[in-house]
Scaffold this active site. Structure first.
Site, mmCIF file in Angstrom:
data_model
loop_
_atom_site.group_PDB
_atom_site.id
_atom_site.type_symbol
_atom_site.label_atom_id
_atom_site.label_comp_id
_atom_site.label_asym_id
_atom_site.label_seq_id
_atom_site.Cartn_x
_atom_site.Cartn_y
_atom_site.Cartn_z
ATOM 1 N N HIS A 65 6.069 6.763 1.834
ATOM 2 C CA HIS A 65 7.247 6.742 1.260
ATOM 3 C C HIS A 65 8.618 7.051 1.953
ATOM 4 O O HIS A 65 8.405 7.821 2.939
ATOM 5 C CB HIS A 65 7.173 7.622 -0.103
ATOM 6 C CG HIS A 65 5.955 7.330 -0.713
ATOM 7 N ND1 HIS A 65 5.416 6.446 -1.420
ATOM 8 C CD2 HIS A 65 4.971 8.391 -1.048
ATOM 9 C CE1 HIS A 65 4.224 6.727 -1.893
ATOM 10 N NE2 HIS A 65 3.929 7.928 -1.787
ATOM 11 N N GLU A 82 6.940 13.894 -3.070
ATOM 12 C CA GLU A 82 5.789 13.986 -4.078
ATOM 13 C C GLU A 82 4.950 15.482 -4.095
ATOM 14 O O GLU A 82 4.885 15.835 -2.956
ATOM 15 C CB GLU A 82 4.851 12.727 -4.360
ATOM 16 C CG GLU A 82 3.994 12.448 -3.207
ATOM 17 C CD GLU A 82 3.151 11.278 -3.237
ATOM 18 O OE1 GLU A 82 3.355 10.540 -4.195
ATOM 19 O OE2 GLU A 82 2.605 10.647 -2.241
ATOM 20 N N HIS A 140 -0.208 9.472 4.583
ATOM 21 C CA HIS A 140 -1.241 10.262 3.598
ATOM 22 C C HIS A 140 -2.035 9.229 2.994
ATOM 23 O O HIS A 140 -1.989 8.064 2.734
ATOM 24 C CB HIS A 140 -0.605 10.984 2.441
ATOM 25 C CG HIS A 140 0.254 10.355 1.415
ATOM 26 N ND1 HIS A 140 1.640 9.963 1.895
ATOM 27 C CD2 HIS A 140 0.264 10.001 0.204
ATOM 28 C CE1 HIS A 140 1.818 9.412 0.690
ATOM 29 N NE2 HIS A 140 1.007 9.216 -0.165
ATOM 30 N N ARG A 160 2.113 0.427 2.053
ATOM 31 C CA ARG A 160 0.514 0.505 2.144
ATOM 32 C C ARG A 160 0.516 0.263 3.743
ATOM 33 O O ARG A 160 0.899 -0.848 4.112
ATOM 34 C CB ARG A 160 -0.034 -0.199 1.261
ATOM 35 C CG ARG A 160 -1.353 0.026 1.121
ATOM 36 C CD ARG A 160 -2.258 -0.980 0.020
ATOM 37 N NE ARG A 160 -1.689 -0.811 -1.441
ATOM 38 C CZ ARG A 160 -0.921 -1.575 -2.149
ATOM 39 N NH1 ARG A 160 -0.767 -2.854 -1.503
ATOM 40 N NH2 ARG A 160 -0.554 -1.321 -3.434
#
Length: 273
Positions: A65, A82, A140, A160
């Protein structure tokens, strides 16, 4: 404002499950598996944070991200840090965080294209109770057999890099541009702030707390807090709550219960009080 119960949105995913978690109805055996449950005011993009549960039966895609600056340059309101609180995990469950060793973006691109990126990733065992803060730029992937709560900056923006051959779009150019192709250094240091009050994340984009005793917390003016009960039931601002819900509130967040385990999250770098 008074505490407000947030709307629940179930999201079907190919890597989801048919057996979820107490507080969530299982999908029918012939229905698509559910991978995520989102809690959000309908149509709301103004809130700074978003709460999700994730239920995995397969590995999620390798992804990354952008941070605030890169996301805003692309036309989004914010980037995406996050954090995860693991509720349950099978004995061999893992989460990939960063790479085993530093590499170049060119090498990373080639590895994403030929699938060897799986071997570059640092797959770490996880168990119930683990807390992980994943800042923007961290490459991740969440592994199989995990139930977790995710608190994130409120933006639907994922690049992605690899998806195990699933027929879904990749975002190599955008993702590699914001990736940190390095080993991951944890920043989470859980500390006990008071009996029954643990600070799970601090010093980043948002704070997460875990309460096992009734207490209250007053949000500064203009700051919204999120209340996420993991187990138990009780009262908040005169309203009944139970596990499997999420609530948003400003002002004083006063939570009462006999026996429960709850998360509190709010924007900012430092814990309040």
């Amino acid at each position: 404002m008074p505490a407000t119960r947030l709307a629940t949105q179930r999201v079907e995913k190919p890597w989801g499950r048919h057996h979820l978690w107490p507080g969530f109805a299982d999908p029918a055996p012939d229905a698509d598996p559910v991978g995520e449950v989102w809690f959000q005011a309908e149509g709301d993009t103004r809130s700074e944070l978003l709460v999700k549960y994730l239920f995995t039966s397969e590995r999620l895609s390798v992804q990354v991200h952008p941070d605030d600056a890169a996301a805003q340059k692309a036309g989004y309101p914010r980037g995406k840090d996050e954090a995860w609180v693991v509720l349950a995990a099978e004995p061999d469950s893992t989460i990939a965080l960063g790479l085993k060793q530093a590499t170049t973006r060119e090498h990373l691109r080639a590895a994403a294209l030929d699938g060897s990126i799986e071997q570059l990733m640092d797959w770490r065992p996880v168990k119930a109770g683990d807390v992980i803060y994943s800042p923007a730029g961290t490459i991740h992937a969440i592994g199989a057999g995990i139930t977790l709560v995710e608190i994130q900056q409120n933006v639907d923006l994922t690049y992605r890099l690899y998806d195990y051959g699933r027929p879904r779009e990749l975002h190599l150019d955008a993702g590699l541009a914001v990736s940190d192709p390095m080993p991951f250094t944890p920043t989470t240091h859980v500390r006990e702030a008071a009996p029954g009050r643990a600070i799970l994340t601090e010093g980043e984009k948002f704070v997460m707390e875990r309460w096992t005793r009734p207490r209250s917390l007053t949000m500064p003016a203009g700051i919204e807090g999120w209340f996420v009960p993991l187990t138990g039931k009780g009262m908040i601002d005169g309203e009944a709550w139970e596990a499997g819900e999420a609530w948003a509130a400003t002002g004083e967040i006063a939570v009462d219960f006999d026996e429960a385990d709850v998360l509190i999250a709010y924007p900012g770098a430092q814990a309040i009080g």
